[in-house]
Design an enzyme around this catalytic site. Structure first.
Site, PDB file in Angstrom:
ATOM      1  N   HIS A  48       0.833  -1.205   0.000  1.00 13.48           N
ATOM      2  CA  HIS A  48       0.000   0.000   0.000  1.00 13.48           C
ATOM      3  C   HIS A  48       0.874   1.264   0.000  1.00 13.48           C
ATOM      4  CE1 HIS A  48      -3.954  -1.875   0.265  1.00 13.48           C
ATOM      5  NE2 HIS A  48      -3.360  -2.810   0.975  1.00 13.48           N
ATOM      6  N   THR A  49       1.986   1.147  -0.679  1.00 17.21           N
ATOM      7  CA  THR A  49       2.862   2.300  -0.852  1.00 17.21           C
ATOM      8  C   THR A  49       2.826   2.807  -2.290  1.00 17.21           C
ATOM      9  OG1 THR A  49       4.622   0.696  -1.164  1.00 17.21           O
ATOM     10  CG2 THR A  49       4.538   1.763   0.969  1.00 17.21           C
ATOM     11  N   SER A  85     -11.211 -19.587 -21.778  1.00 18.32           N
ATOM     12  CA  SER A  85     -10.330 -19.891 -20.655  1.00 18.32           C
ATOM     13  C   SER A  85     -10.562 -21.322 -20.194  1.00 18.32           C
ATOM     14  CB  SER A  85     -10.595 -18.936 -19.487  1.00 18.32           C
ATOM     15  OG  SER A  85     -10.065 -19.495 -18.296  1.00 18.32           O
ATOM     16  N   SER A 104      -6.496 -15.182  -5.360  1.00 19.29           N
ATOM     17  CA  SER A 104      -5.494 -15.334  -4.308  1.00 19.29           C
ATOM     18  C   SER A 104      -4.701 -14.057  -4.071  1.00 19.29           C
ATOM     19  CB  SER A 104      -4.533 -16.450  -4.696  1.00 19.29           C
ATOM     20  OG  SER A 104      -3.966 -16.138  -5.955  1.00 19.29           O
ATOM     21  N   SER A 124      -2.250 -11.439  -8.430  1.00 18.62           N
ATOM     22  CA  SER A 124      -2.309 -10.605  -9.641  1.00 18.62           C
ATOM     23  C   SER A 124      -2.656 -11.331 -10.923  1.00 18.62           C
ATOM     24  CB  SER A 124      -0.986  -9.858  -9.852  1.00 18.62           C
ATOM     25  OG  SER A 124      -0.861  -8.889  -8.878  1.00 18.62           O
ATOM     26  N   SER A 125      -3.682 -12.181 -10.871  1.00 22.44           N
ATOM     27  CA  SER A 125      -4.111 -12.814 -12.125  1.00 22.44           C
ATOM     28  C   SER A 125      -4.658 -11.762 -13.085  1.00 22.44           C
ATOM     29  CB  SER A 125      -5.127 -13.915 -11.865  1.00 22.44           C
ATOM     30  OG  SER A 125      -6.209 -13.421 -11.132  1.00 22.44           O
ATOM     31  N   ASP A 147       1.453  -4.055  -9.548  1.00 25.17           N
ATOM     32  CA  ASP A 147       1.188  -5.406 -10.071  1.00 25.17           C
ATOM     33  C   ASP A 147       1.568  -5.522 -11.539  1.00 25.17           C
ATOM     34  OD1 ASP A 147       0.184  -5.648  -7.567  1.00 25.17           O
ATOM     35  OD2 ASP A 147      -1.918  -5.778  -8.157  1.00 25.17           O
ATOM     36  N   TYR A 162     -10.268  -1.116  -0.353  1.00 25.06           N
ATOM     37  CA  TYR A 162      -9.034  -0.609  -0.964  1.00 25.06           C
ATOM     38  C   TYR A 162      -9.209   0.861  -1.346  1.00 25.06           C
ATOM     39  CZ  TYR A 162      -5.101  -0.489  -4.318  1.00 25.06           C
ATOM     40  OH  TYR A 162      -3.947  -0.175  -4.999  1.00 25.06           O
TER      41      TYR A 162
HETATM   42  C1  GLA Z   1      -3.110  -4.386  -4.935  1.00 27.39           C
HETATM   43  C2  GLA Z   1      -2.965  -3.266  -5.963  1.00 27.39           C
HETATM   44  C3  GLA Z   1      -1.537  -2.725  -5.980  1.00 27.39           C
HETATM   45  C4  GLA Z   1      -1.070  -2.360  -4.574  1.00 27.39           C
HETATM   46  C5  GLA Z   1      -1.344  -3.498  -3.591  1.00 27.39           C
HETATM   47  C6  GLA Z   1      -1.043  -3.111  -2.173  1.00 27.39           C
HETATM   48  O1  GLA Z   1      -2.358  -5.498  -5.317  1.00 27.39           O
HETATM   49  O2  GLA Z   1      -3.317  -3.740  -7.247  1.00 27.39           O
HETATM   50  O3  GLA Z   1      -1.480  -1.609  -6.847  1.00 27.39           O
HETATM   51  O4  GLA Z   1      -1.669  -1.167  -4.138  1.00 27.39           O
HETATM   52  O5  GLA Z   1      -2.696  -3.930  -3.659  1.00 27.39           O
HETATM   53  O6  GLA Z   1       0.311  -2.915  -1.982  1.00 27.39           O
END
Ligand code: GLA
Length: 408
Positions: free
Chosen positions: A53-54, A86, A144, A147-148, A193, A243
Site C-alpha cells: 500500500h505504498t 479460458s 489469491s 495478480s491474475s 502489479d 481498498y
Molecule cells: C493491490 C494493488 C496494488 C497495490 C497493492 C497493495 O495489489 O493492485 O497496486 O496497491 O494492492 O500494496
C-alpha cells in the site's frame, strides 16, 4: 545458494511442465477454434516481498514475478472479432468481442480485462487491424491476490504489440495495462502489479519508486531459504471497496499535509522524522494512522532492501514482520485469516519473516523459510490454521520468474 546441477534440473522440470501445459492447450485450442498456427505467450503473477500500500502513495515496492501465471495460444483472424476461451473458466464458454469501440460489459465476465487493454490501446492510437482466437490457461490460484488480472492485462498488451508492431516498450505496456484496470474495469489500483508482471526478471526482485518509475533489479540469493506463499483460501473478500477507502484516506491526509508543506507531492517523499513533525496537521486520527503506515512502510522497504543487499536476511525478515504489524494495526487490511497465518508462521523454527502480501483482506502471506523447515512449516501452519479457521490453506514455494514474454 543452490548448486548448478540442482538449478539445472529444476529448470528442466519447469520446461517439461510448460511443454505439457502447452500440448494440452494446443489440443483444446483445436477443439474450440479448429486447427490453426498459434503463437504461445506466458505472463507471470507476482508476489510482493515488502512495500505494501505504498505504490499509490508515491512510495517504493519490492515485488517479483513468479512462475505461476497465465499462458495463451494465439491465432490471427481475418476479421475484427476476437474469440477467447479460458480453460479455467470453461463454464463461461467462448467469449466474443469486437476490436474497436469496446465498453465494459458485465456479461463478458473475465474477458473485460483483455477488452479493457484493447480499448486503452485504441484510445492511445494503437488500433488493432484485426482480431484473434485466443485460448488461455492460468496456473495462479484464482482470487489469491497474486495478480491474475495484471497477468492477463499485460499478456494482452504484449499480444497486441507483437501482432501489430506498435513498438511500445514494456514500461509503456505496463502503464496502459494499469490504465485499463483503472478506467475500464474500474479498480483504482496502483502500478505495482502490472510493473512486476511485465518487468519481472528471473531470480530478481524489483525495487520500484512508484513516484518516478525509476527501478532497479536486486538479486535474490537466499542462502538455504525459500520464498513460501501461503494462500488463506478465504472466499469472497470485499477488497476493492475497502481498498478505495484506504486510498481516499491517504489522499485526504496528504492534502492536509500540503497545507503546512505545499511542496509535498506524495507521502512517499517523507522521512519518518518529517512525518512525526507534520502529523499533527492531519485532523482525523484514523487518517493519521493510515498515512503513518504509508510513510513508515516506504522507509522500511528501503531499509529492508539495503539489508538484503548486505546479506542480512535476518534483518529483512524482521522488517517483513514489522510490515505486517503496521498493515494490521495502522492500515487495518489484514483480518483474521491473514493474521492467523502470519502469527502461526512466526512461531515456526526456521521462519525468517512472514507478512501479508498484496491488497490484503484475504489472499496470501509471503514467508521466508529455511529450506529444511519448509515441510514442518506447511504441517504446523496448515494444521493450526485449519483448526482455527475451519478450512485449509494452500502452500506454494515460489520460483522468481521472467516477466511477460513470447514462448519460442
Ligand atoms: C493491490 C494493488 C496494488 C497495490 C497493492 C497493495 O495489489 O493492485 O497496486 O496497491 O494492492 O500494496
Amino acid at each position: 545458494m543452490k548448486g548448478n546441477l540442482e538449478t539445472k534440473s529444476e529448470e528442466l522440470k519447469n520446461m517439461e511442465k510448460e511443454n505439457e501445459i502447452l500440448a494440452k492447450m494446443k489440443d483444446e485450442f483445436t477443439a474450440k477454434f479448429g486447427a490453426q498456427e498459434t503463437r504461445a505467450y506466458f505472463s507471470p503473477g507476482r508476489v510482493n516481498l515488502i512495500g505494501e500500500h505504498t505504490d499509490y502513495n508515491g512510495g517504493h515496492v519490492f515485488p517479483c514475478a513468479i512462475s505461476l501465471g497465465t499462458y495463451a495460444l494465439v491465432a490471427d483472424r481475418a476479421d475484427n472479432k476476437t474469440r477467447m476461451f479460458s480453460m479455467n473458466l470453461a463454464d463461461k464458454g467462448i467469449i466474443e468481442f469486437d476490436m474497436s469501440g469496446l465498453t465494459y460489459d458485465k456479461a463478458k465476465d473475465w474477458a473485460n480485462y483483455p477488452m479493457g487493454v484493447v480499448k486503452v490501446f485504441e484510445d492511445a492510437g494503437h488500433k488493432a487491424a484485426h482480431g484473434f482466437d485466443i485460448l488461455v490457461y492460468g496456473t495462479l490460484p484464482g482470487g489469491s491476490g497474486l495478480s491474475s488480472s495484471a497477468s492477463i492485462e499485460v499478456l494482452t498488451a504484449l499480444i497486441l504489440n507483437d501482432a501489430f508492431g506498435f513498438g511500445l516498450d514494456m514500461v509503456e505496456m505496463v502503464k496502459l495495462s494499469q490504465k485499463a484496470e483503472n478506467t475500464f474495469v474500474g479498480v483504482n489500483c496502483g502500478i505495482m502489479d502490472q510493473f512486476a508482471v511485465g518487468m519481472g526478471k528471473q531470480d530478481c526482485a524489483i525495487l520500484l519508486d512508484c513516484n518516478t518509475l525509476e527501478y532497479r533489479y536486486s538479486k535474490i540469493a537466499l542462502e538455504g531459504a525459500s520464498i513460501v506463499i501461503t494462500n488463506t483460501n478465504k472466499p469472497h473478500s470485499l477488497a476493492s471497496s475497502a481498498y478505495n477507502v484506504r486510498r481516499a484516506q491517504c489522499e485526504h491526509a496528504l492534502n492536509e499535509l500540503k497545507e503546512v508543506k505545499p511542496e509535498l507531492n506524495a507521502l512517499g517523499e517523507l522521512s519518518n522524522e518529517a512525518f512525526n513533525q507534520l502529523a499533527g496537521a492531519i485532523s482525523e486520527p484514523l487518517e493519521r494512522q493510515r498515512a503513518r503506515h504509508a510513510v513508515l512502510e516506504n522507509n522500511r522497504t528501503l531499509e529492508a532492501v539495503e539489508a538484503l543487499e548486505a546479506n542480512d536476511v535476518v534483518k529483512f525478515g524482521k522488517l517483513m514482520n514489522e510490515s505486517h504489524y503496521s498493515l494490521r494495526d495502522d492500515y487495518d487490511v489484514t483480518g483474521k485469516e491473514l493474521d492467523t497465518l502470519a502469527e502461526l508462521a512466526w512461531q515456526v523454527d526456521g521462519v525468517i519473516g512472514s507478512r501479508m502480501t498484496g491488497a490484503g483482506f484475504g489472499g496470501c502471506t509471503v514467508s521466508l523459510v529455511k529450506n529444511e523447515a519448509i515441510e514442518a512449516f506447511k504441517e504446523k501452519v496448515g494444521k493450526a490454521y485449519t483448526e482455527k479457521i475451519g478450512y485449509a490453506p494452500s502452500f506454494y514455494v515460489a520460483n522468481i520468474a521472467d516477466g511477460t514474454h513470447r514462448i519460442k
